[in-house]
Design a protein around this motif. Structure first.
Motif, PDB file in Angstrom:
ATOM      1  N   HIS A 183       0.833  -1.197   0.000  1.00 43.24           N
ATOM      2  CA  HIS A 183       0.000   0.000   0.000  1.00 43.24           C
ATOM      3  C   HIS A 183       0.872   1.253   0.000  1.00 43.24           C
ATOM      4  O   HIS A 183       2.054   1.215   0.360  1.00 43.24           O
ATOM      5  CB  HIS A 183      -0.922   0.003   1.214  1.00 43.24           C
ATOM      6  CG  HIS A 183      -1.956  -1.085   1.176  1.00 43.24           C
ATOM      7  ND1 HIS A 183      -3.174  -0.935   0.556  1.00 43.24           N
ATOM      8  CD2 HIS A 183      -1.946  -2.344   1.678  1.00 43.24           C
ATOM      9  CE1 HIS A 183      -3.876  -2.052   0.674  1.00 43.24           C
ATOM     10  NE2 HIS A 183      -3.152  -2.917   1.361  1.00 43.24           N
ATOM     11  N   ALA A 184       0.286   2.354  -0.411  1.00 40.67           N
ATOM     12  CA  ALA A 184       0.990   3.634  -0.470  1.00 40.67           C
ATOM     13  C   ALA A 184       0.097   4.720   0.103  1.00 40.67           C
ATOM     14  O   ALA A 184      -1.134   4.607   0.096  1.00 40.67           O
ATOM     15  CB  ALA A 184       1.387   3.971  -1.910  1.00 40.67           C
ATOM     16  N   SER A 185       0.739   5.786   0.599  1.00 38.43           N
ATOM     17  CA  SER A 185       0.001   6.900   1.198  1.00 38.43           C
ATOM     18  C   SER A 185      -0.111   8.050   0.202  1.00 38.43           C
ATOM     19  O   SER A 185       0.774   8.268  -0.627  1.00 38.43           O
ATOM     20  CB  SER A 185       0.701   7.399   2.468  1.00 38.43           C
ATOM     21  OG  SER A 185       0.670   6.424   3.489  1.00 38.43           O
ATOM     22  N   GLY A 186      -1.199   8.777   0.297  1.00 38.64           N
ATOM     23  CA  GLY A 186      -1.413   9.994  -0.477  1.00 38.64           C
ATOM     24  C   GLY A 186      -1.837  11.093   0.472  1.00 38.64           C
ATOM     25  O   GLY A 186      -1.948  10.891   1.684  1.00 38.64           O
ATOM     26  N   SER A 187      -2.098  12.276  -0.048  1.00 41.60           N
ATOM     27  CA  SER A 187      -2.516  13.389   0.806  1.00 41.60           C
ATOM     28  C   SER A 187      -3.462  14.303   0.050  1.00 41.60           C
ATOM     29  O   SER A 187      -3.461  14.343  -1.185  1.00 41.60           O
ATOM     30  CB  SER A 187      -1.305  14.181   1.305  1.00 41.60           C
ATOM     31  OG  SER A 187      -0.659  14.843   0.240  1.00 41.60           O
TER      32      SER A 187
END
Length: 573
Positions: free
Chosen positions: A357-361
């Motif tokens: 998984h990856a984080s975004g903003s």
């Protein structure tokens, strides 16, 4: 012919249509369900004359007893009235537009009592009137087509399935009412429904008990949430939400949906929600929390999957950092009323495994509102999912007011009712734009820590000046300066540049945070009497209300502590 008795057919002299109706009734009786099939079966069993020698059995022998010469009567030779008198089902024959009684069998009179032959059904058959069958008789008489109503509870307390069939021709037209007792089936169905209701109530109770009874109230956010279980025909699912204060002014927000329904889905939801709160205390980035949850979901049940969004709000950054596991996009309305969807990344649901998984903003500055929701709010059987999300965007653009008001308006605009066919969970958060005296309660001050050992006294002087300008009591002022000194000294000794000191106050607490470029997190340890170091974090943990540390996205770490403020009346602004 048997003499007329109670409920038997009579031939009143004045009612010639009744006699003609009975003749017609005998004529069309061969059309009763099953009669034609049995006649056809007899025809098939009777071999043609020129093929009787090929092993077939003559029809005469087929209808004879094995030990006698008397043949069995064929169906066409049986008296229709004699048959109907003895069937356990309720049978009534009515004639004409006012449905005058022509015949009632023994079962009917045993169930509802004697009725006068020739009397109109509306007055003589009140049980049919109570069941709403008289309009049905009119329909059958007009259309000439049979009608059936299932499992109606009659005044005698039993349940019947009624079939109304057109009978006779011309002036002798009537309706044959045939009622089958289905009480046992109806009671079994009611027991099943009661069992399902109890199971649903158990699932709803479990679901509600596992959801937060009261949402935590962050300093910088206003939050509200709502949960609506599916209607009575839909078992409750596994929707959940939570708000978790991480310390240092940061807040974690989560919403998820376990696939499936019933107690099992609610139980899995409870385990995932508890795990989220535990992982949140590690203060990990959102994508790392989802990575841990993914492995746990596979351990709980390899066949169970769930969608989830985990987000963190940091008031110093003015952004919402999030990671999504197959969940619907976050919607954010800025202070100008423009609504946007949070962009990718979105990974697969929890429990599938094998995915990083990856984080975004997404920006969440003062005056902004964000909405997290489950698919029950936007998904409809006759509508594309994107259309449902677009409708929610339009509703959010026009939904003003506090978070609870916005929450309620979104639910109403989506048409969610108690009979909704899916669970609905909605979480609304607002970052209010403060002004006037309220704004004075939220302040920030920061200092870049440059140089070597001289950075420590400069940090103490800076903290003392800021806390004095914020007009804190002397005791809180001194504790704040001491905590600043220890955190800065720890960073100078064990960290690497760049280093920064940040002081922040809210209406409820004072937060002191020091960041540096080294990603090794400090831990509290017991210092021996002869040790010259190792007491800084222990001192901070002793004097502060809470402390913690976390790794920062760009590499490095942040170590923080916070102090609860006395009442506003005791603190100048």
């Amino acid at each position: 012919m048997r003499p007329p008795g109670p409920g038997r057919f009579r031939y009143p002299a004045a009612d010639n249509y009744t006699r003609q109706g009975f003749v017609n009734f005998t004529r069309w009786s061969a059309r009763l369900p099953g009669t034609q099939r049995r006649a056809a079966a007899r025809t098939e069993q009777t071999a043609p004359p020129d093929r009787r020698g090929e092993g077939s059995v003559p029809a005469a022998r087929a209808e004879r007893l094995t030990d006698g010469d008397r043949p069995l009567p064929a169906v066409d030779e049986l008296g229709v009235r004699g048959v109907l008198d003895r069937v356990p089902c309720l049978v009534a024959l009515v004639h004409g537009p006012d449905h005058r009684i022509a015949y009632l069998n023994d079962a009917y009179t045993a169930a509802f009592g004697l009725r006068p032959v020739g009397a109109p059904a509306r007055g003589a058959l009140p049980e049919l009137d109570e069941l709403g069958l008289l309009p049905l008789l009119d329909q059958v008489l007009r259309s000439g087509k049979p009608r059936t109503v299932k499992s109606r509870k009659a005044p005698d307390g039993r349940s019947y399935t009624f079939t109304c069939t057109p009978a006779g021709e011309g002036d002798g037209r009537g309706v044959l009412v045939f009622a089958t007792d289905v009480t046992d089936h109806a009671e079994a169905a009611e027991r099943l429904r009661a069992s399902e209701r109890r199971q649903r109530e158990t699932a709803v109770t479990l679901q509600r008990s596992l959801l937060p009874q009261e949402l935590e109230e962050p300093d910088d956010l206003r939050v509200a949430a709502t949960y609506h279980p599916g209607g009575t025909e839909a078992a409750v699912g596994g929707d959940w939400y939570d708000v978790i204060t991480l310390g240092g002014g940061r807040t974690a927000l989560v919403i998820g949906d376990v696939m499936g329904r019933g107690v099992r889905a609610a139980a899995v939801m409870g385990q995932l929600r508890t795990a989220v709160r535990a992982y949140a205390r590690l203060d990990l980035p959102p994508h790392e929390v989802l990575q841990l949850l993914d492995g746990l979901a596979m351990e709980i049940d390899a066949n169970q999957i769930a969608t989830c969004v985990y987000a963190i709000h940091d008031p110093n950054e003015g952004r919402l950092v999030y990671a999504s596991a197959g969940h619907l996009p976050i919607l954010v309305r800025d202070e100008n009323g423009t609504v946007r969807r949070a962009d990718e990344p979105t990974g697969p649901p929890l429990g599938t495994g094998g995915w990083m998984h990856a984080s975004g903003s997404v920006p969440l500055g003062p005056g902004s509102t964000a909405v997290l929701y489950t698919d029950g709010l936007v998904e409809r059987r006759d509508e594309d999912l994107d259309e449902g999300i677009a409708s929610l965007e339009r509703a959010l653009a026009g939904a003003t007011g506090g978070p609870q008001v916005v929450c309620d308006r979104l639910v109403r605009s989506a048409g969610v009712t108690p009979e909704h066919d899916d669970d609905v969970a909605v979480l609304v958060l607002q970052h209010p734009a403060r002004s006037g005296p309220d704004r004075e309660l939220f302040r920030n001050a920061a200092l870049e820590l440059l140089g070597g050992v001289e950075a420590a006294p400069r940090a103490r002087a800076f903290a003392s000046g800021v806390l004095t300008s914020w007009r804190f009591p002397a005791e809180l002022h001194d504790l704040g300066v001491l905590a600043t000194s220890e955190l800065v000294a720890n960073s100078l000794q064990h960290g690497t540049p760049p280093m920064r000191l940040r002081l922040r106050r809210t209406d409820r607490r004072l937060i002191i945070e020091v960041t540096d470029g080294d990603d090794h997190l400090p831990r509290r340890r017991r210092a021996e009497p002869g040790d010259e170091s190792g007491r800084g974090i222990a001192i901070v943990a002793t004097i502060a209300s809470a402390w913690g540390s976390r790794r920062t996205p760009g590499g490095g770490k942040a170590v923080w502590c916070e102090f609860l403020l006395p009442k506003t009346a005791d603190v100048g602004v």
